[in-house]
Scaffold this motif. Structure first.
Motif, PDB file in Angstrom:
ATOM      1  N   TYR A  57       2.112   9.097  68.297  1.00 22.20           N
ATOM      2  CA  TYR A  57       0.701   8.819  68.034  1.00 22.20           C
ATOM      3  C   TYR A  57       0.451   7.317  67.906  1.00 22.20           C
ATOM      4  O   TYR A  57      -0.537   6.795  68.412  1.00 22.20           O
ATOM      5  CB  TYR A  57       0.251   9.534  66.764  1.00 22.20           C
ATOM      6  N   ASP A  59       2.147   4.908  69.324  1.00 21.71           N
ATOM      7  CA  ASP A  59       2.210   4.309  70.658  1.00 21.71           C
ATOM      8  C   ASP A  59       0.911   4.538  71.423  1.00 21.71           C
ATOM      9  O   ASP A  59       0.409   3.641  72.114  1.00 21.71           O
ATOM     10  CB  ASP A  59       3.382   4.898  71.443  1.00 21.71           C
ATOM     11  N   THR A  60       0.354   5.747  71.307  1.00 17.01           N
ATOM     12  CA  THR A  60      -0.916   6.045  71.975  1.00 17.01           C
ATOM     13  C   THR A  60      -2.027   5.169  71.432  1.00 17.01           C
ATOM     14  O   THR A  60      -2.855   4.644  72.191  1.00 17.01           O
ATOM     15  CB  THR A  60      -1.276   7.527  71.786  1.00 17.01           C
ATOM     16  N   THR A  63      -1.536   1.450  72.587  1.00 18.78           N
ATOM     17  CA  THR A  63      -1.882   1.308  73.999  1.00 18.78           C
ATOM     18  C   THR A  63      -3.389   1.299  74.197  1.00 18.78           C
ATOM     19  O   THR A  63      -3.929   0.530  75.000  1.00 18.78           O
ATOM     20  CB  THR A  63      -1.249   2.450  74.808  1.00 18.78           C
ATOM     21  N   ARG A  64      -4.086   2.151  73.455  1.00 17.73           N
ATOM     22  CA  ARG A  64      -5.537   2.195  73.554  1.00 17.73           C
ATOM     23  C   ARG A  64      -6.160   0.870  73.097  1.00 17.73           C
ATOM     24  O   ARG A  64      -7.125   0.383  73.678  1.00 17.73           O
ATOM     25  CB  ARG A  64      -6.066   3.352  72.705  1.00 17.73           C
ATOM     26  N   ARG A  86       2.929   5.143  82.752  1.00 15.63           N
ATOM     27  CA  ARG A  86       1.560   4.890  82.280  1.00 15.63           C
ATOM     28  C   ARG A  86       0.555   5.019  83.415  1.00 15.63           C
ATOM     29  O   ARG A  86      -0.576   5.490  83.204  1.00 15.63           O
ATOM     30  CB  ARG A  86       1.474   3.505  81.644  1.00 15.63           C
ATOM     31  N   SER A  89      -0.082   8.675  83.781  1.00 16.50           N
ATOM     32  CA  SER A  89      -0.870   9.170  82.649  1.00 16.50           C
ATOM     33  C   SER A  89      -2.331   8.776  82.784  1.00 16.50           C
ATOM     34  O   SER A  89      -3.228   9.553  82.423  1.00 16.50           O
ATOM     35  CB  SER A  89      -0.290   8.626  81.335  1.00 16.50           C
ATOM     36  N   LYS A  96      -0.565  13.629  81.778  1.00 10.26           N
ATOM     37  CA  LYS A  96      -0.456  13.021  80.453  1.00 10.26           C
ATOM     38  C   LYS A  96      -0.187  14.078  79.386  1.00 10.26           C
ATOM     39  O   LYS A  96       0.727  13.917  78.562  1.00 10.26           O
ATOM     40  CB  LYS A  96      -1.742  12.266  80.130  1.00 10.26           C
ATOM     41  N   ARG A 100       3.358  14.821  77.352  1.00 14.37           N
ATOM     42  CA  ARG A 100       3.395  14.777  75.889  1.00 14.37           C
ATOM     43  C   ARG A 100       3.907  16.086  75.317  1.00 14.37           C
ATOM     44  O   ARG A 100       4.677  16.091  74.337  1.00 14.37           O
ATOM     45  CB  ARG A 100       2.000  14.465  75.348  1.00 14.37           C
ATOM     46  N   ILE A 156       6.925   9.858  79.513  1.00 13.71           N
ATOM     47  CA  ILE A 156       5.826   9.083  78.961  1.00 13.71           C
ATOM     48  C   ILE A 156       6.286   7.651  78.770  1.00 13.71           C
ATOM     49  O   ILE A 156       7.486   7.375  78.708  1.00 13.71           O
ATOM     50  CB  ILE A 156       5.350   9.670  77.617  1.00 13.71           C
TER      51      ILE A 156
END
Length: 364
Positions: A57, A59-60, A63-64, A86, A89, A96, A100, A156
């Motif tokens: 979570y 990492d997500t 990245t966002r 990426r 994804s 994606k 996950r 991922i």
């Protein structure tokens, strides 16, 4: 729920470096927990699974943030593996979420097996393992159907963001809240950049060649830093599609190999039959797969990882019972009385029974 998530995101962004260090410390502790107290192996694996899920979570979220901040620039080039995964994804939402889900299954599979071993019979436990391997094979086939390319592990992007490089503008805003308005005033010039008209006098160290080396030419210095064809290739083209029947057969056999291994292991009483079947499928897949071109670094790294995984066969079946375990136990006994490294002997002895009892400690 969204307000609570936003508060957590703000807390994470303000303490991202501390939380990253805490994740690493807790993950290191999980290696020393087995054998310390009753059900320590279950506690260790539960903590490890929880850390992996939280890291996923984080990492997500990071990245966002990077995507939403135009001022952020990576300090180091993005690894090719992360660049490729990426890109998939971002391109395909199904990829994606399936990727996950596959990682979540990998994070929790050993924990699920430990719970089943304590709550269910041996027969029901092996049925559960077969079911988990079936689900993982289906997820891998979905990824193969989407990409038409060899699967990477993990599917991922891995964490390639240094928390210390996060810009201040991102730390004071959360991606789950409305973005803050950027300041209209121009940033002030740092003091060490204001007086930049005085020429710097070269020192003797700058003029003299490195000790023990001849004068290095400009070409020799720039050549290792030059961009390669892989660096400028489109992300989705870092791995070439599977084209021939032989390429597809190699990848399909590699995906089915763990499921076939577990199925044979549950049917027969002899571990050697399942082990030899899985090893034969491994060699067949390796011989059928295509030779990676020198320009395909991502594919070559994946195949090299698969070749290294052959070492895990030393921890399975009769090879483990008759050869590997006696060797490891002998080493543990020899270093038990040694200073400093003697503590390693105790850790090895605590982990050996876990390899005997649980499938997913040495799973394919």
């Amino acid at each position: 729920m969204s307000l609570t998530l936003a508060k957590y995101d703000n807390f994470l962004l303000k303490n991202v470096s501390t939380i990253s260090s805490l994740e690493s410390s807790l993950r290191s502790i999980t290696w020393f927990l087995p054998g310390r107290f009753k059900d320590a192996d279950l506690v260790s694996e539960a903590l490890s699974a929880l850390l992996n899920i939280i890291s996923l979570y984080h990492d997500t979220l990071l990245t966002r943030i990077m995507k939403n901040d135009p001022q952020w620039r990576p300090i180091l080039p993005t690894p090719l593996h992360s660049k490729y995964t990426r890109a998939w994804s971002d391109k395909d939402a199904l990829y994606k979420w399936v990727a996950r889900a596959l990682e979540l299954a990998r994070y929790t599979q050993l924990l699920v097996e430990m719970v089943m071993r304590r709550k269910l019979s041996a027969r029901a436990r092996w049925r559960g393992i077969v079911l988990m391997e079936t689900v993982k094979a289906i997820l891998r086939f979905i990824l193969l159907r989407i990409t038409h390319r060899p699967l990477l592990s993990p599917p991922i992007p891995e964490r390639d963001i240094d928390p210390a490089s996060l810009p201040l503008s991102s730390i004071h805003s959360s991606p789950t809240l409305a973005p803050t308005t950027p300041s209209s005033s121009r940033p002030s010039t740092p003091d060490h950049f204001k007086n930049n008209r005085v020429p710097l006098q070269p020192s003797a160290l700058m003029l003299a060649p490195p000790p023990g080396r001849a004068d290095t030419s400009v070409e020799d210095y720039l050549l290792p830093k030059a961009l390669t064809t892989t660096s400028v290739r489109p992300s989705l083209q870092l791995v070439k599609p599977l084209r021939s029947f032989q390429d597809w057969a190699a990848e399909i056999i590699y995906i089915l190999r763990p499921l076939i291994y577990v199925a044979v292991l549950t049917k027969g009483k002899h571990k050697d039959r399942a082990l030899m079947t899985a090893f034969a499928l491994e060699l067949l897949s390796r011989n059928l797969r295509r030779a990676s071109p020198p320009s395909s670094a991502v594919e070559r790294d994946e195949y090299a990882r698969r070749d290294r995984d052959l070492v895990w066969y030393l921890l399975r079946g009769s090879v483990w019972d008759s050869y590997t375990r006696p060797k490891i136990e002998s080493i543990a006994e020899n270093i038990a009385t040694k200073p400093v490294i003697g503590a390693l002997s105790m850790i090895i002895k605590d982990w050996i029974p876990l390899i005997d009892e649980y499938y997913y400690y040495t799973a394919l």
